[in-house]
Write an enzyme that holds these catalytic residues in place. Structure first.
Site, short mmCIF file in Angstrom:
data_model
loop_
_atom_site.label_atom_id
_atom_site.label_comp_id
_atom_site.label_asym_id
_atom_site.label_seq_id
_atom_site.Cartn_x
_atom_site.Cartn_y
_atom_site.Cartn_z
N PRO A 9 2.68 10.24 0.02
CA PRO A 9 3.79 10.67 -0.82
C PRO A 9 3.49 10.68 -2.31
CG PRO A 9 4.22 8.51 0.14
CD PRO A 9 3.03 9.08 0.85
N ASN A 10 4.02 11.70 -2.94
CA ASN A 10 3.95 11.92 -4.40
C ASN A 10 2.57 12.33 -4.90
OD1 ASN A 10 6.73 11.18 -4.86
ND2 ASN A 10 6.12 9.08 -4.44
N ARG A 17 2.02 13.98 -12.53
CA ARG A 17 2.67 12.69 -12.33
C ARG A 17 1.98 11.60 -13.15
NH1 ARG A 17 1.59 9.12 -6.89
NH2 ARG A 17 3.06 7.47 -7.40
N TYR A 22 -2.73 8.50 -13.45
CA TYR A 22 -3.40 9.27 -12.39
C TYR A 22 -4.24 10.45 -12.89
CZ TYR A 22 -0.18 6.56 -9.52
OH TYR A 22 0.50 5.52 -8.92
N ASN A 71 -5.54 8.15 1.15
CA ASN A 71 -4.74 7.53 0.09
C ASN A 71 -3.30 7.68 0.54
OD1 ASN A 71 -3.33 6.69 -2.12
ND2 ASN A 71 -4.46 7.95 -3.60
N ALA A 74 2.31 5.03 -1.77
CA ALA A 74 3.15 3.84 -1.60
C ALA A 74 3.24 3.40 -0.14
CB ALA A 74 4.53 4.09 -2.16
N HIS A 77 1.50 0.26 1.04
CA HIS A 77 2.11 -1.05 0.83
C HIS A 77 3.23 -1.34 1.83
CE1 HIS A 77 -0.14 -0.39 -2.78
NE2 HIS A 77 0.71 0.48 -3.25
N ASP A 84 -1.40 1.02 12.25
CA ASP A 84 -1.56 1.08 13.71
C ASP A 84 -2.24 2.38 14.13
OD1 ASP A 84 -0.47 -1.38 14.24
OD2 ASP A 84 1.47 -0.63 14.94
N GLU A 95 -10.22 3.79 2.60
CA GLU A 95 -8.97 3.83 1.83
C GLU A 95 -9.29 4.04 0.35
OE1 GLU A 95 -6.73 0.18 1.94
OE2 GLU A 95 -4.93 1.16 1.18
N HIS A 97 -7.49 4.39 -3.58
CA HIS A 97 -6.38 4.44 -4.53
C HIS A 97 -6.96 4.86 -5.87
CE1 HIS A 97 -3.38 2.83 -1.86
NE2 HIS A 97 -4.28 1.96 -1.45
N ILE A 98 -6.32 5.82 -6.47
CA ILE A 98 -6.81 6.37 -7.74
C ILE A 98 -6.75 5.31 -8.84
CG2 ILE A 98 -6.33 8.12 -9.52
CD1 ILE A 98 -5.06 9.75 -7.09
N SER A 99 -5.63 4.61 -8.89
CA SER A 99 -5.45 3.58 -9.92
C SER A 99 -5.99 2.25 -9.41
CB SER A 99 -3.96 3.44 -10.25
OG SER A 99 -3.24 2.99 -9.12
N ARG A 104 -1.89 -3.69 -11.48
CA ARG A 104 -0.50 -3.20 -11.55
C ARG A 104 0.45 -4.22 -10.89
NH1 ARG A 104 -0.45 2.89 -9.69
NH2 ARG A 104 1.55 2.80 -10.78
N ARG A 108 1.86 -3.97 -5.29
CA ARG A 108 0.84 -2.95 -4.97
C ARG A 108 -0.47 -3.61 -4.53
NH1 ARG A 108 2.73 2.10 -7.14
NH2 ARG A 108 4.11 1.70 -8.88
C1 DQA Z 1 -1.75 5.03 -5.42
C2 DQA Z 1 -1.26 3.62 -5.76
C3 DQA Z 1 0.06 3.35 -5.08
O1 DQA Z 1 0.52 2.05 -5.42
C4 DQA Z 1 1.10 4.35 -5.52
O2 DQA Z 1 2.31 4.15 -4.84
C5 DQA Z 1 0.64 5.76 -5.38
C6 DQA Z 1 -0.74 6.08 -5.79
C7 DQA Z 1 -3.07 5.35 -6.17
O3 DQA Z 1 -3.72 6.30 -5.76
O4 DQA Z 1 -3.39 4.71 -7.17
O5 DQA Z 1 1.38 6.65 -5.00
O6 DQA Z 1 -2.04 5.10 -4.04
#
Ligand code: DQA
Length: 148
Positions: A9-10, A17, A22, A71, A74, A77, A84, A95, A97-99, A104, A108
């Site tokens: 998502p997002n 964003r 990001y 990725n 959210a 988390h 599963d 896995e 995560h960009i950040s 943070r 997270r």
């Molecule tokens: C994220 C980190 C997550 O905490 C956040 O909800 C995202 C982006 C990252 O790529 O840093 O949507 O997965």
């Protein structure tokens, strides 16, 4: 070799964003760059804002992909269901995560997916995806050489 990149998502909003976190590159632009860099690999990209659609895609990848870069945004988390699914399909996954999630908010810091993945990359920006693909390619080749 087939590698599926899954964004949750997002992440369709990348480039617009919170660019201070990001970056300002859209994932579509970055994905085109990745395809050029890994021209010998079949790379597929899937993004959804819906947990069920992500689950369906992972199930599908279980029989079709040799590796997964995920990725889950959210959902990392919150989603035991995605964890599963990764455990069920057994396709090697990384896995991303960009950040740097560890600098943070504390909520997270935990990901349900991490324990089901071969490894995790966080805080390296979009380049984390390329590093994850690189790892999966090497892993796949090494397994081939060992006859695995
Ligand atoms: C994220 C980190 C997550 O905490 C956040 O909800 C995202 C982006 C990252 O790529 O840093 O949507 O997965």
């Amino acid at each position: 070799m087939r590698i599926l990149i899954v964004n949750g998502p997002n992440l369709n909003l990348l480039g617009r964003r919170e660019p201070e976190i990001y970056g300002s590159t859209s994932f579509e632009d970055y994905f085109n760059e990745l395809k050029n860099r890994f021209s010998g690999i079949h790379l597929e990209y899937f993004q959804s804002n819906h947990e069920g659609a992500l689950l369906d895609k992972l199930h599908d990848a279980g029989s079709k992909a040799d590796g997964i870069v995920i990725n889950a945004g959210a959902y990392a988390h919150t989603s035991i269901a995605l964890a599963d699914a990764l455990a069920a399909i057994r396709t090697p996954a990384v896995e991303v995560h960009i950040s740097n999630v560890f600098e943070r908010e504390t909520w997270r810091h935990h990901s349900w997916l991490s324990a089901k993945c071969e490894g995790c990359i966080f805080g390296l920006g979009l380049e984390g995806y390329a590093l994850a693909v690189e790892f999966l390619v090497r892993r796949f080749r090494a397994a081939g050489e060992l006859g695995g």
